[in-house]
Design an enzyme around this catalytic site. Structure first.
Site, PDB file in Angstrom:
ATOM      1  CB  ALA A 174      34.361  43.151  34.514  1.00  0.00           C
ATOM      2  CG  HIS A 175      32.611  44.097  38.184  1.00  0.00           C
ATOM      3  ND1 HIS A 175      32.163  45.399  38.089  1.00  0.00           N
ATOM      4  CD2 HIS A 175      31.924  43.394  37.248  1.00  0.00           C
ATOM      5  CE1 HIS A 175      31.230  45.473  37.157  1.00  0.00           C
ATOM      6  NE2 HIS A 175      31.069  44.271  36.629  1.00  0.00           N
ATOM      7  NE  ARG A 176      40.874  45.558  42.591  1.00  0.00           N
ATOM      8  CZ  ARG A 176      42.126  45.713  42.137  1.00  0.00           C
ATOM      9  NH1 ARG A 176      42.327  46.415  41.045  1.00  0.00           N
ATOM     10  NH2 ARG A 176      43.142  45.181  42.762  1.00  0.00           N
ATOM     11  CG  LEU A 177      34.893  39.772  40.045  1.00  0.00           C
ATOM     12  CD1 LEU A 177      33.494  39.387  39.587  1.00  0.00           C
ATOM     13  CD2 LEU A 177      35.107  39.402  41.512  1.00  0.00           C
ATOM     14  CG  HIS A 178      41.985  40.696  38.576  1.00  0.00           C
ATOM     15  ND1 HIS A 178      41.411  41.590  37.691  1.00  0.00           N
ATOM     16  CD2 HIS A 178      42.406  41.443  39.624  1.00  0.00           C
ATOM     17  CE1 HIS A 178      41.484  42.807  38.185  1.00  0.00           C
ATOM     18  NE2 HIS A 178      42.077  42.744  39.357  1.00  0.00           N
TER      19      HIS A 178
END
Length: 192
Positions: free
Chosen positions: A169-173
């Site tokens: 989520a939220h590009r917190l890969h």
């Protein structure tokens, strides 16, 4: 999660086979020619394990020329339904004739005939020319097994770097990176 990159790949690949609507074994193959000019295309994974990742192609193709000139390549699996990617980099070698023969024998007859008819990566005047070649091969091999063409076979990419990418989520890969070192693998976790 597994500490062995091949066990982790096996687990992710098994999930992809049940969730991907088409070709869960599709992978992008990136090569570079003798002067470093890159090229990428989709191929199908046909075998894998600790010794590497295997695919098959026409050995007179552009990709085969790239691989002969520069035997290093990269693979990318993108399983959109799982929001995962696996990047693999390493050295290329030819699969054995026995491996290539066995895989070729498992293909459909029309795919076998197509391998004989195709001058992959070379232009033809029109589609009718290719279809006429296919018809010629159908006649040539009528009533008998289709042998593997001498210009067709497998390649194995032996990895020295494998990266598992998981969407968050939220590009917190999250990325798990494995590098070959001292006969084994070192592991690191990376974040964007």
């Amino acid at each position: 999660m597994a500490d062995d990159p091949f066990a982790l790949f096996d687990a992710w690949f098994a999930e992809a086979r049940t969730s991907e609507p088409n070709d869960s074994n599709a992978m992008a193959l990136a090569t570079a020619d003798a002067v470093g000019r890159p090229s990428v295309r989709m191929v199908l994974l046909k075998g894998h394990g600790p010794d590497g990742f295997v695919f098959y192609t026409n050995r007179d193709s552009r990709k085969a020329g790239d691989m002969a000139a520069n035997p290093h390549a990269a693979l990318l699996f993108h399983w959109k339904s799982l929001r995962r990617q696996v990047r693999i980099e390493g050295q290329l070698s030819l699969a054995t004739d026995q491996e290539s023969d066995a895989y070729f024998a498992s293909r459909s007859r029309d795919s076998q005939l197509g391998a004989w008819a195709s001058d992959q990566s070379r232009p033809l005047a029109d589609r009718a020319t290719f279809e006429a070649r296919f018809d010629e091969m159908t006649e040539r091999f009528a009533g008998r097994d289709v042998p593997r063409p001498p210009h067709w076979g497998g390649y194995r990419l032996t990895p020295d770097h494998i990266e598992f990418w998981q969407d968050r989520a939220h590009r917190l890969h999250e990325r798990r990176v494995f590098d070959r070192a001292n006969g084994g693998w070192t592991e690191g976790l990376l974040y964007p």
